[in-house]
Design an enzyme around this catalytic site. Structure first.
Site, PDB file in Angstrom:
ATOM      1  N   TYR A   1     -14.095   2.632  -1.710  1.00 58.38           N
ATOM      2  CA  TYR A   1     -14.769   2.565  -0.850  1.00 58.38           C
ATOM      3  C   TYR A   1     -16.216   3.505  -0.893  1.00 58.38           C
ATOM      4  O   TYR A   1     -16.831   2.711  -0.689  1.00 58.38           O
ATOM      5  CB  TYR A   1     -13.785   3.715   0.435  1.00 58.38           C
ATOM      6  CG  TYR A   1     -12.914   3.394   0.406  1.00 58.38           C
ATOM      7  CD1 TYR A   1     -11.931   2.676   0.825  1.00 58.38           C
ATOM      8  CD2 TYR A   1     -12.269   4.232   0.950  1.00 58.38           C
ATOM      9  CE1 TYR A   1     -11.025   2.087   1.035  1.00 58.38           C
ATOM     10  CE2 TYR A   1     -10.590   4.583   1.473  1.00 58.38           C
ATOM     11  CZ  TYR A   1      -9.968   3.651   1.393  1.00 58.38           C
ATOM     12  OH  TYR A   1      -8.454   2.636   1.447  1.00 58.38           O
TER      13      TYR A   1
ATOM     14  N   GLU B   1     -10.108   6.180 -13.686  1.00 61.53           N
ATOM     15  CA  GLU B   1      -9.437   7.588 -13.311  1.00 61.53           C
ATOM     16  C   GLU B   1      -8.702   8.249 -14.354  1.00 61.53           C
ATOM     17  O   GLU B   1      -8.805   7.156 -15.525  1.00 61.53           O
ATOM     18  CB  GLU B   1      -9.231   8.009 -11.639  1.00 61.53           C
ATOM     19  CG  GLU B   1      -7.552   7.535 -11.685  1.00 61.53           C
ATOM     20  CD  GLU B   1      -7.089   7.750 -10.856  1.00 61.53           C
ATOM     21  OE1 GLU B   1      -7.945   8.500  -9.514  1.00 61.53           O
ATOM     22  OE2 GLU B   1      -5.301   7.983 -10.818  1.00 61.53           O
TER      23      GLU B   1
ATOM     24  N   ILE C   1       0.927  -1.496   0.202  1.00 60.85           N
ATOM     25  CA  ILE C   1       0.453   0.005   0.251  1.00 60.85           C
ATOM     26  C   ILE C   1       0.694   1.461  -0.261  1.00 60.85           C
ATOM     27  O   ILE C   1       0.538   2.065  -0.233  1.00 60.85           O
ATOM     28  CB  ILE C   1      -0.683  -0.599   1.110  1.00 60.85           C
ATOM     29  CG1 ILE C   1      -0.150   0.084   2.422  1.00 60.85           C
ATOM     30  CG2 ILE C   1      -2.034  -1.241   1.430  1.00 60.85           C
ATOM     31  CD1 ILE C   1      -0.863   0.367   3.759  1.00 60.85           C
ATOM     32  N   THR C   2       2.294   1.230  -0.289  1.00 62.48           N
ATOM     33  CA  THR C   2       3.120   1.778   0.168  1.00 62.48           C
ATOM     34  C   THR C   2       3.371   3.052  -0.739  1.00 62.48           C
ATOM     35  O   THR C   2       2.833   2.852  -1.832  1.00 62.48           O
ATOM     36  CB  THR C   2       4.435   2.315   0.125  1.00 62.48           C
ATOM     37  OG1 THR C   2       4.353   0.834   1.201  1.00 62.48           O
ATOM     38  CG2 THR C   2       5.320   2.701   0.473  1.00 62.48           C
ATOM     39  N   GLU C   3       2.756   4.645  -0.414  1.00 60.38           N
ATOM     40  CA  GLU C   3       2.327   5.262  -1.044  1.00 60.38           C
ATOM     41  C   GLU C   3       4.079   6.282  -1.886  1.00 60.38           C
ATOM     42  O   GLU C   3       4.872   6.658  -0.656  1.00 60.38           O
ATOM     43  CB  GLU C   3       1.320   6.700  -1.154  1.00 60.38           C
ATOM     44  CG  GLU C   3       1.482   8.213  -1.903  1.00 60.38           C
ATOM     45  CD  GLU C   3      -0.248   8.551  -1.465  1.00 60.38           C
ATOM     46  OE1 GLU C   3      -0.857   7.982  -0.237  1.00 60.38           O
ATOM     47  OE2 GLU C   3      -0.814  10.086  -2.055  1.00 60.38           O
TER      48      GLU C   3
ATOM     49  N   HIS D   1      -2.749  12.253  -8.800  1.00 65.16           N
ATOM     50  CA  HIS D   1      -2.137  11.207  -8.898  1.00 65.16           C
ATOM     51  C   HIS D   1      -1.132  10.941  -9.407  1.00 65.16           C
ATOM     52  O   HIS D   1      -1.019  11.625 -10.708  1.00 65.16           O
ATOM     53  CB  HIS D   1      -3.285   9.756  -8.698  1.00 65.16           C
ATOM     54  CG  HIS D   1      -3.725   9.370  -8.103  1.00 65.16           C
ATOM     55  ND1 HIS D   1      -4.574   8.158  -8.400  1.00 65.16           N
ATOM     56  CD2 HIS D   1      -3.754   9.449  -6.450  1.00 65.16           C
ATOM     57  CE1 HIS D   1      -5.180   7.599  -7.340  1.00 65.16           C
ATOM     58  NE2 HIS D   1      -4.753   8.072  -6.604  1.00 65.16           N
TER      59      HIS D   1
END
Ligand SMILES: Nc1ncnc2c1ncn2[C@@H]1O[C@H](COP(=O)(O)OP(=O)(O)O)[C@@H](O)[C@H]1O
Ligand SMILES: [Mg+2]
Lengths: 296, 382
Positions: free
Chosen positions: A163, A213, A97-99, A251
């Site tokens: 979510y 997206e 999950i590292t951003e 992003h």
């Protein structure tokens, strides 16, 4: 049923310490029912943290516990090595999950996995993780928004819209088999197509909700795949319909260049592939409710 | 982070890529002085982070001080595709025999890097790409293998570069790969890459985009920071560590997560409102971040209503609500706020928000209803 992870999945948390992100999320995942069987930390081998046995390496953890998945939330400079360590230890499913991992590192890791570890699937990085409703949750999704029992498989590039979409379904009483957050980074380990293929093969998944997206061409490629290979109904929503072209919207993945990569181009490609395209997450939920009503 | 041409050339120089001698100038006087130092002929070049400067009149040859002055005067302050020129790069003019194109970037579909080289470089490369794609040689590069000289030789040959240019161009291409790879570039592009009349190959332009995620291992990038000429709202947001893009509507938007923020803009438009911005406060959504976000939105005089759209995941609803209440105590907000709070512990969060006087803040249960209300408030207060 479900895809990629289920009630039997056993998870090793890489980089565990009493204050780590990994422990925080791992405990939430365990509270959901996920079988968290081990943690790793080169300095803490032999310890037990919150009842989780800690090993010095992933290889040792796998040897002792037979873990079938790993969970990585270590900071960007350490994440690429952590992913490769898990692959080398033979872990078949890695959630990272590292951003904020540099794109060149992602490309290097992806291609090493592709060439040297074809049996390993990486989900992420920079993703919310995966949840097979009622069975296994690896990542940061809050488990209470998922409704077990299917029939919808959910896949999303965006985190919070993932979510939102799951919540829309749950509120309408529509259950999910598995929700997969593939992440919005330039080189995701798992793509829409990988997930679509798995949902198509999963007998419990009867319909698919896809959240894309702007930026890149992953949705266009998914559209082409759906047209050829997916027989189940697909509903899609693309975030960024009103985004101005040529601007980065936060992003790494969401960069529009020319007409390629715009929400409009993606929505057209998906509609042409027979996908029901919604204008917002709520409408996506409504369209899916309609689809589910007609599943029979 | 996109670099200006002169910064891109400084970056190239670190990897040995040959460029023209030159200097930056921020005024007409400085431009002439630098031109005098360099020796004529020089080229006066607009420094803006957008391509097509040549065609827009932002690149001019000057044979003497008088011409240098005229061009500097004309180019400073010029608007090129919405970018105003505040800085010039003055460089020695080259005797150009041929203009080529060379670049490295990521091919996201293939999940490999892509090297592109063309013998038909220069200001019309986009047209070449559209009408004669075969004129661009493409070669994927697996980062595990890297880009050896042999690969470079094959690409320049496939692109049909002139014999005399091939060896030096191949060597330069390897340097460009090193710059792209070790230098953590999203894009490293040279257009034109030139062959001079005396047989040398060098970079006449530089389009370099750095991967912000790699900043942690590039302390040397600090010299490139702070030279952005940007929207003052975006500048403030950046100082506060927020992901912000200024738009031109009246509904200020705050959401957690880039996707949800985009989605929020979409919904506001769909119900007849116009988003004033895109703002992602990130996963945390704590009081400090919320106060910062409200401050940024508040600084935008066009904003008439604010829509806070939060989906609590890790962040629980009551934390978000407390953050909003605390932020309202810290910042005097000019516009009414509509909040839609969902996800973990949302109900408790809404209960906390109910303490705020309704003329300052209203809650709505869904994204669509909240968007409608915010758009309505913005219209009423227009
Ligand atoms: N130092 C130079 N000497 C001679 N010609 C130049 C020089 N720099 C630019 N030019 C000419 O101007 C054109 C446009 O310049 P360039 O830097 O590529 O700007 P842009 O790509 O933004 O139009 C080049 O293709 C080249 O023909
Ligand atoms: Mg150019």
């Amino acid at each position: 049923m479900s895809i990629f992870v289920n009630a039997e999945t056993t998870v090793v948390i890489q980089g565990i310490s009493p204050t780590s992100q990994g422990l925080y999320h791992g405990l939430r995942n365990r509270a959901y029912g996920t079988k968290v069987v081990a943690g790793t930390n080169p300095k803490r081998g032999g310890e037990t943290i919150e009842g989780i046995p800690v090993f010095a390496s992933v290889a040792e953890a796998v040897k002792a516990t037979g873990a079938t998945a790993s969970f990585i939330s270590v900071p960007p400079p350490a994440a690429p090595a952590a992913i490769l360590e898990a692959a080398e230890a033979g872990v078949p499913f890695i959630v990272c999950i590292t951003e904020g991992i540099p794109a060149h590192d992602e490309a290097r890791v992806y291609n090493r996995l592709r060439r040297e570890f074809p049996g390993t699937r990486l989900l992420g990085p920079n993703c919310p993780g995966i949840i097979s409703a009622g069975q296994c949750n690896i990542g940061i999704t809050s488990g209470d928004i998922a409704l077990p029992g299917g029939p919808v498989g959910l896949v999303s590039r965006s985190g919070t819209v993932f979510y939102q979409a799951m919540y829309e379904l749950t509120q309408k009483g529509i259950g999910q088999t598995t929700g997969v957050g593939i992440g919005g980074d330039p080189v995701p380990g798992t793509s829409f197509i990988d997930v679509l293929q798995a949902f198509e093969a999963d007998p419990e998944t009867k319909a698919i909700l896809m959240i894309g997206e702007i930026g890149g061409s992953a949705e266009e490629e998914a559209a082409a795949f759906i047209k050829e290979h997916v027989s189940k109904p697909v509903v899609a929503y693309i975030a960024g319909v009103t985004a101005p072209p040529g601007r980065k919207m936060g992003h790494a993945g969401a960069i529009v260049s020319g007409s390629k990569g715009t929400a409009k181009a993606k929505m057209e490609a998906l509609a042409a592939a027979g996908v029901l395209v919604a204008q917002n997450p709520t409408e996506a939920g409504e369209k899916m409710a309609e689809v589910v009503r007609h599943l029979g | 982070m996109d670099l200006f041409e002169y910064q891109g050339k400084q970056y190239f120089a670190r990897f040995g890529i040959p460029t023209s001698p030159g200097a930056v100038a921020d005024s007409v006087e400085e431009a002439v002085a630098k031109a005098e130092e360099l020796g004529y002929p020089v080229v006066v070049k607009a420094q803006v982070k957008v391509g097509g400067r040549g065609k827009a009149g932002g690149v001019k040859l000057a044979a003497n001080a008088e011409e240098a002055r005229q061009h500097a005067q004309a180019i400073l302050g010029m608007d090129i595709k919405g970018h105003v020129v505040h800085r010039l790069w003055i460089e020695r003019a080259s005797d150009i025999a041929k203009e080529y194109y060379a670049s490295f970037t990521l091919d996201r579909s293939a999940k490999l890097h892509l090297c592109m080289v063309s013998a038909k470089g220069g200001v019309d490369i986009e047209e070449v790409a559209a009408t004669d794609p075969g004129a661009i040689a493409r070669r994927h590069v697996d980062p595990v293998d890297g880009f050896p000289l042999e690969a470079a030789r094959e690409v320049v040959a496939a692109a049909g570069l002139d014999e005399a240019a091939r060896e030096p161009a191949a060597a330069l291409l390897v340097q460009l790969w090193d710059c792209y790879d070790q230098g953590d570039c999203d894009l490293a592009e040279i257009n034109p890459l030139i062959l001079t009349t005396d047989g040398r190959v060098h970079a006449l332009d530089a389009k370099v985009s750095l991967d912000d995620n790699a900043a942690f291992r590039h302390p040397e990038w600090a010299e490139f920071a702070g030279t952005e000429t940007e929207d003052p709202r975006e500048k403030l947001a950046k100082e506060k560590g927020l992901q912000y893009v200024g738009l031109d509507g009246e509904v200020g938007i705050i959401a957690n997560g880039a996707g949800l923020a985009m989605s929020t803009c979409d919904v506001v438009e769909q119900v007849g409102g116009k988003p004033a911005n895109f703002l992602d406060i990130g996963g945390g959504a704590n009081a400090a971040q919320m106060a910062n976000a409200l401050e940024v939105i508040n600084a935008d005089p066009k904003v008439r209503a604010i829509f806070i759209n939060i989906f609590g995941g890790i962040t629980r609803g009551e934390e978000v609500a407390n953050g909003i209440v605390e932020a309202l105590g810290r910042v005097e907000i000019a516009s009414p706020i509509v909040v839609r709070l969902d996800g973990t512990n949302a109900e408790e969060g809404r209960r906390i928000l109910a303490q705020v006087p309704p003329d300052r803040l209203e809650s709505r249960p869904t994204m669509i209803e909240a968007a409608r209300r915010a758009a309505e408030l913005a219209r009423q207060r227009a």
